[in-house]
Design a protein around this motif. Structure first.
Motif, short mmCIF file in Angstrom:
data_model
loop_
_atom_site.label_atom_id
_atom_site.label_comp_id
_atom_site.label_asym_id
_atom_site.label_seq_id
_atom_site.Cartn_x
_atom_site.Cartn_y
_atom_site.Cartn_z
N THR A 67 -35.08 -9.29 -29.40
CA THR A 67 -35.83 -8.97 -28.10
C THR A 67 -34.95 -9.17 -27.02
N VAL A 68 -35.38 -8.09 -26.25
CA VAL A 68 -34.74 -7.82 -24.78
C VAL A 68 -36.30 -7.87 -23.98
N LEU A 69 -36.05 -9.34 -22.85
CA LEU A 69 -37.07 -9.72 -21.85
C LEU A 69 -36.29 -9.89 -20.26
N LYS A 70 -37.54 -9.35 -19.53
CA LYS A 70 -37.30 -9.18 -18.43
C LYS A 70 -37.20 -10.65 -17.55
N ARG A 71 -36.68 -10.19 -16.48
CA ARG A 71 -36.84 -11.58 -15.88
C ARG A 71 -38.06 -11.90 -15.41
N GLY A 72 -38.39 -13.84 -15.63
CA GLY A 72 -39.46 -13.21 -15.23
C GLY A 72 -40.76 -14.22 -16.04
N THR A 73 -39.85 -13.33 -17.10
CA THR A 73 -40.78 -13.60 -18.37
C THR A 73 -40.79 -15.02 -19.20
N THR A 74 -41.95 -15.40 -19.42
CA THR A 74 -42.39 -16.96 -19.53
C THR A 74 -42.36 -16.72 -21.15
N ILE A 75 -40.67 -17.57 -21.68
CA ILE A 75 -40.29 -17.83 -23.81
C ILE A 75 -41.26 -18.62 -24.11
N PHE A 76 -41.78 -19.41 -23.19
CA PHE A 76 -42.19 -20.29 -24.39
C PHE A 76 -42.85 -21.42 -22.88
N SER A 77 -44.21 -22.41 -23.14
CA SER A 77 -44.32 -23.19 -21.74
C SER A 77 -44.58 -24.61 -22.66
N LYS A 78 -44.33 -25.50 -22.11
CA LYS A 78 -44.58 -27.23 -22.04
C LYS A 78 -45.72 -27.11 -22.82
N GLY A 79 -45.85 -27.72 -23.73
CA GLY A 79 -46.89 -27.94 -24.97
C GLY A 79 -46.89 -26.95 -25.39
N ASP A 80 -46.33 -25.95 -25.99
CA ASP A 80 -46.66 -25.04 -27.17
C ASP A 80 -46.26 -24.97 -27.75
N PRO A 81 -46.77 -25.15 -28.89
CA PRO A 81 -46.05 -24.95 -30.77
C PRO A 81 -44.05 -24.30 -30.83
N GLY A 82 -44.08 -24.70 -31.16
CA GLY A 82 -42.08 -25.01 -31.30
C GLY A 82 -41.73 -23.94 -32.50
N ASN A 83 -42.29 -22.94 -32.78
CA ASN A 83 -41.96 -21.67 -33.48
C ASN A 83 -41.30 -21.37 -34.19
N SER A 84 -40.10 -21.05 -32.99
CA SER A 84 -39.13 -19.99 -32.80
C SER A 84 -38.01 -20.82 -32.49
N LEU A 85 -36.60 -20.29 -32.63
CA LEU A 85 -35.17 -21.28 -32.10
C LEU A 85 -34.67 -19.67 -31.75
N MET A 86 -34.29 -20.06 -30.35
CA MET A 86 -33.95 -19.14 -29.75
C MET A 86 -32.30 -18.46 -29.79
N VAL A 87 -31.22 -17.67 -29.55
CA VAL A 87 -30.37 -17.96 -28.82
C VAL A 87 -29.61 -16.38 -28.53
N VAL A 88 -29.57 -17.27 -27.45
CA VAL A 88 -29.46 -15.59 -25.58
C VAL A 88 -28.11 -14.93 -26.00
N ILE A 89 -28.21 -13.41 -26.40
CA ILE A 89 -26.70 -12.60 -25.61
C ILE A 89 -26.60 -11.78 -25.17
N THR A 90 -27.48 -12.03 -24.16
CA THR A 90 -26.89 -11.80 -22.76
C THR A 90 -28.30 -12.12 -21.53
#
Length: 264
Positions: A67-90
């Protein structure tokens, strides 16, 4: 707080739900089999995945959505369900919390090759902080429903994630200790050392703004600027646009350990 993933969205599949939930255009999420080997090497070289058998690693790659995200994109917020694990590529992801009156505190900056979001995924509890793309970035996203059975089938991987969680607790303990016991220059020096450990040894360039540093160590931006300029006069650091270069790590380490202002 954003609404949670609905059953209807989950039924569309992990990558489709992620695109809709986080507002990521469809063309920005790709099948990992079509992702370059260079990007997949982020998974292969990660200390938690490096010992996987070729078969297990291939299985992990099938789960990882690019997945490619733009600067400032909210990936998750406090209180959201923990549906996924993320690994940073760049790029860099900011883990932070905010108060009702608008104050922010940065808990961590996650850089290339690092994992985040594991606490909620493993515990089943809601997110404990906000995750925001601090720059344009690329991620691998692994759905919890696929990752948990995978971890159960790989006991050595489970142990490594226990180690990761312990390291997170240790880092949090260190940060609390610094805020309570160190003076402001000592706090700043400790933060620079912690961030520079993630940088290339020859450069030790930290891509961070002074405002972000202030939110990380609990100092005003003006205090950060004053202290950094004093250290730059000693040639301990060099200030660049949106970055700080640590020139004399030994001097900064001495300040961190002493917790004494050295603006000479």
């Amino acid at each position: 707080m954003r609404e949670v993933l609905t059953t209807e969205m989950m039924g569309k599949g992990t990558s489709a739900a992620f695109r809709e939930f986080y507002g990521v255009p469809q063309e920005q999420t790709a099948d990992p089999r079509r992702v370059s080997s260079g990007k997949l090497s982020v998974l292969r070289k990660h200390p938690y995945f490096v010992d996987l058998t070729p078969e297990a690693f291939e299985q992990l790659c099938r789960y990882a959505k690019h997945t490619v995200l733009k600067r400032g994109t909210t990936i998750f917020s406090k209180g959201d369900p923990g549906n996924s694990l993320m690994v940073v590529i760049t790029g860099t992801v900011k883990i932070s919390i905010s108060s009702p009156d608008g104050r922010n505190a940065i808990l961590n900056l996650i850089g290339p090759g690092e994992v985040f979001g594991e606490m909620s995924v493993l515990s089943g509890q809601p997110r404990s902080a906000d995750g925001i793309a601090n720059s344009n970035c690329e991620l691998f996203v692994i759905d919890r429903r696929e990752f948990l059975p995978f971890v159960r089938s790989q006991p050595s991987l489970a142990m490594k994630f226990i180690e990761l969680l312990c390291e997170r607790v240790r880092q949090t303990s260190d940060q609390v200790e610094q805020v309570i016991l160190q003076d402001l220059p000592g706090r700043l020096a400790s933060a620079l050392l912690r961030l520079s450990d993630k940088s290339e040894p020859q450069g030790r360039t930290i891509t961070i703004t002074q405002q972000e540093l202030s939110e990380m160590v609990g100092m005003t931006r003006e205090s950060i600027n004053k202290q950094l300029r004093a250290w730059a006069a000693h040639n301990w650091v060099r200030l660049e646009h949106g970055a700080i270069v640590v020139l004399d790590a030994a001097a900064i380490k001495e300040l961190a350990e002493a917790g004494v202002d050295e603006d000479g």
